[in-house]
Design a protein around this motif. Structure first.
Motif, PDB file in Angstrom:
ATOM      1  N   VAL A   1       1.033  -1.157  -0.066  1.00 15.86           N
ATOM      2  CA  VAL A   1      -0.207   0.015  -0.030  1.00 15.86           C
ATOM      3  C   VAL A   1       0.745   1.400   0.017  1.00 15.86           C
ATOM      4  O   VAL A   1       0.422   2.047  -0.658  1.00 15.86           O
ATOM      5  N   GLY A   2       2.031   1.180   0.790  1.00 14.82           N
ATOM      6  CA  GLY A   2       2.831   2.273   0.840  1.00 14.82           C
ATOM      7  C   GLY A   2       3.637   2.597  -0.393  1.00 14.82           C
ATOM      8  O   GLY A   2       3.679   3.744  -1.024  1.00 14.82           O
ATOM      9  N   GLY A   3       3.945   1.718  -1.040  1.00 16.35           N
ATOM     10  CA  GLY A   3       4.545   1.716  -2.322  1.00 16.35           C
ATOM     11  C   GLY A   3       3.497   2.234  -3.507  1.00 16.35           C
ATOM     12  O   GLY A   3       3.860   3.196  -4.116  1.00 16.35           O
ATOM     13  N   LYS A   4       2.446   1.879  -3.319  1.00 16.51           N
ATOM     14  CA  LYS A   4       1.382   2.369  -4.259  1.00 16.51           C
ATOM     15  C   LYS A   4       1.193   3.816  -4.011  1.00 16.51           C
ATOM     16  O   LYS A   4       0.970   4.643  -5.047  1.00 16.51           O
ATOM     17  N   ALA A   5       1.102   4.384  -2.782  1.00 17.99           N
ATOM     18  CA  ALA A   5       0.852   5.515  -2.447  1.00 17.99           C
ATOM     19  C   ALA A   5       1.905   6.204  -2.895  1.00 17.99           C
ATOM     20  O   ALA A   5       1.709   7.664  -3.392  1.00 17.99           O
ATOM     21  N   LEU A   6       3.190   6.143  -2.683  1.00 26.05           N
ATOM     22  CA  LEU A   6       4.435   6.905  -3.216  1.00 26.05           C
ATOM     23  C   LEU A   6       4.268   6.813  -4.758  1.00 26.05           C
ATOM     24  O   LEU A   6       4.720   8.235  -5.345  1.00 26.05           O
ATOM     25  N   ALA A   7       4.023   5.990  -5.286  1.00 27.65           N
ATOM     26  CA  ALA A   7       3.830   5.971  -6.850  1.00 27.65           C
ATOM     27  C   ALA A   7       2.800   6.957  -7.272  1.00 27.65           C
ATOM     28  O   ALA A   7       3.066   7.837  -8.167  1.00 27.65           O
ATOM     29  N   VAL A   8       1.783   7.072  -6.771  1.00 34.47           N
ATOM     30  CA  VAL A   8       0.579   8.027  -6.881  1.00 34.47           C
ATOM     31  C   VAL A   8       1.096   9.353  -6.580  1.00 34.47           C
ATOM     32  O   VAL A   8       0.573  10.471  -7.329  1.00 34.47           O
ATOM     33  N   ALA A   9       2.039   9.496  -5.675  1.00 33.62           N
ATOM     34  CA  ALA A   9       2.482  10.924  -5.221  1.00 33.62           C
ATOM     35  C   ALA A   9       3.783  11.342  -5.982  1.00 33.62           C
ATOM     36  O   ALA A   9       3.843  12.527  -5.881  1.00 33.62           O
ATOM     37  N   GLY A  10       3.909  10.628  -6.975  1.00 32.34           N
ATOM     38  CA  GLY A  10       5.020  11.098  -7.882  1.00 32.34           C
ATOM     39  C   GLY A  10       6.437  10.511  -7.814  1.00 32.34           C
ATOM     40  O   GLY A  10       7.165  11.153  -8.189  1.00 32.34           O
ATOM     41  N   TYR A  11       6.670   9.524  -6.950  1.00 31.24           N
ATOM     42  CA  TYR A  11       7.902   9.076  -6.637  1.00 31.24           C
ATOM     43  C   TYR A  11       8.107   7.706  -7.187  1.00 31.24           C
ATOM     44  O   TYR A  11       9.032   7.186  -7.080  1.00 31.24           O
ATOM     45  N   GLY A  12       7.250   7.321  -8.299  1.00 27.12           N
ATOM     46  CA  GLY A  12       7.330   6.001  -8.936  1.00 27.12           C
ATOM     47  C   GLY A  12       7.892   6.474 -10.408  1.00 27.12           C
ATOM     48  O   GLY A  12       8.309   7.766 -10.750  1.00 27.12           O
ATOM     49  N   GLN A  13       7.887   5.552 -11.076  1.00 23.38           N
ATOM     50  CA  GLN A  13       8.321   5.683 -12.743  1.00 23.38           C
ATOM     51  C   GLN A  13       7.061   6.212 -13.214  1.00 23.38           C
ATOM     52  O   GLN A  13       6.039   5.848 -13.144  1.00 23.38           O
ATOM     53  N   ALA A  14       7.502   7.012 -14.144  1.00 27.35           N
ATOM     54  CA  ALA A  14       6.348   7.910 -15.059  1.00 27.35           C
ATOM     55  C   ALA A  14       6.107   7.004 -16.173  1.00 27.35           C
ATOM     56  O   ALA A  14       6.621   6.047 -16.257  1.00 27.35           O
ATOM     57  N   PRO A  15       4.715   7.347 -16.404  1.00 25.63           N
ATOM     58  CA  PRO A  15       3.995   6.356 -17.470  1.00 25.63           C
ATOM     59  C   PRO A  15       4.608   6.373 -18.563  1.00 25.63           C
ATOM     60  O   PRO A  15       5.268   7.451 -19.011  1.00 25.63           O
ATOM     61  N   LEU A  16       4.367   5.597 -19.291  1.00 29.89           N
ATOM     62  CA  LEU A  16       5.157   5.193 -20.771  1.00 29.89           C
ATOM     63  C   LEU A  16       4.482   6.398 -21.515  1.00 29.89           C
ATOM     64  O   LEU A  16       3.459   6.941 -21.447  1.00 29.89           O
ATOM     65  N   GLY A  17       5.535   7.153 -22.417  1.00 30.26           N
ATOM     66  CA  GLY A  17       5.127   7.956 -23.296  1.00 30.26           C
ATOM     67  C   GLY A  17       5.121   9.535 -22.607  1.00 30.26           C
ATOM     68  O   GLY A  17       4.943  10.380 -23.191  1.00 30.26           O
ATOM     69  N   THR A  18       5.646   9.619 -21.456  1.00 28.89           N
ATOM     70  CA  THR A  18       5.688  11.042 -20.838  1.00 28.89           C
ATOM     71  C   THR A  18       7.303  11.329 -20.958  1.00 28.89           C
ATOM     72  O   THR A  18       8.207  10.341 -20.507  1.00 28.89           O
TER      73      THR A  18
END
Length: 89
Positions: free
Chosen positions: A66-83
């Motif tokens: 859950v924490g990893g997903k929250a960090l990804a949503v907060a902008g600390y994850g990998q950028a979506p493809l095409g950006t």
């Protein structure tokens, strides 16, 4: 006799290069470390037959996911493809 004629190798190249960071982000590292810690706790608990500790390990794994997903949503994850975001957090 060996055939000495030159052969061409055909290879497939993707239309664009994949993201270069291979998931080396804060969200990915957090998720990995916490899930491994929770799995280790649960594994040790299974060896010493402590049922409550197995559930603690499972809860730690859940917190990591859950924490990893929250960090990804907060902008600390990998950028979506095409950006073109390079994730400079």
């Amino acid at each position: 006799m060996a055939d000495s004629s030159a052969q061409t190798e055909i290879s497939y190249l993707p239309p664009s290069s994949p993201p270069a960071n291979h998931g080396h982000t804060r969200a990915a590292w957090f998720t990995t470390i916490v899930v491994v810690l929770g799995s280790t706790i649960a594994g040790v608990a299974m060896c010493i037959a402590m049922m409550w500790m197995i559930w603690v390990g499972a809860a730690v794994v859940l917190v990591g996911l859950v924490g990893g997903k929250a960090l990804a949503v907060a902008g600390y994850g990998q950028a979506p493809l095409g950006t073109a975001d390079t994730n400079t957090h």
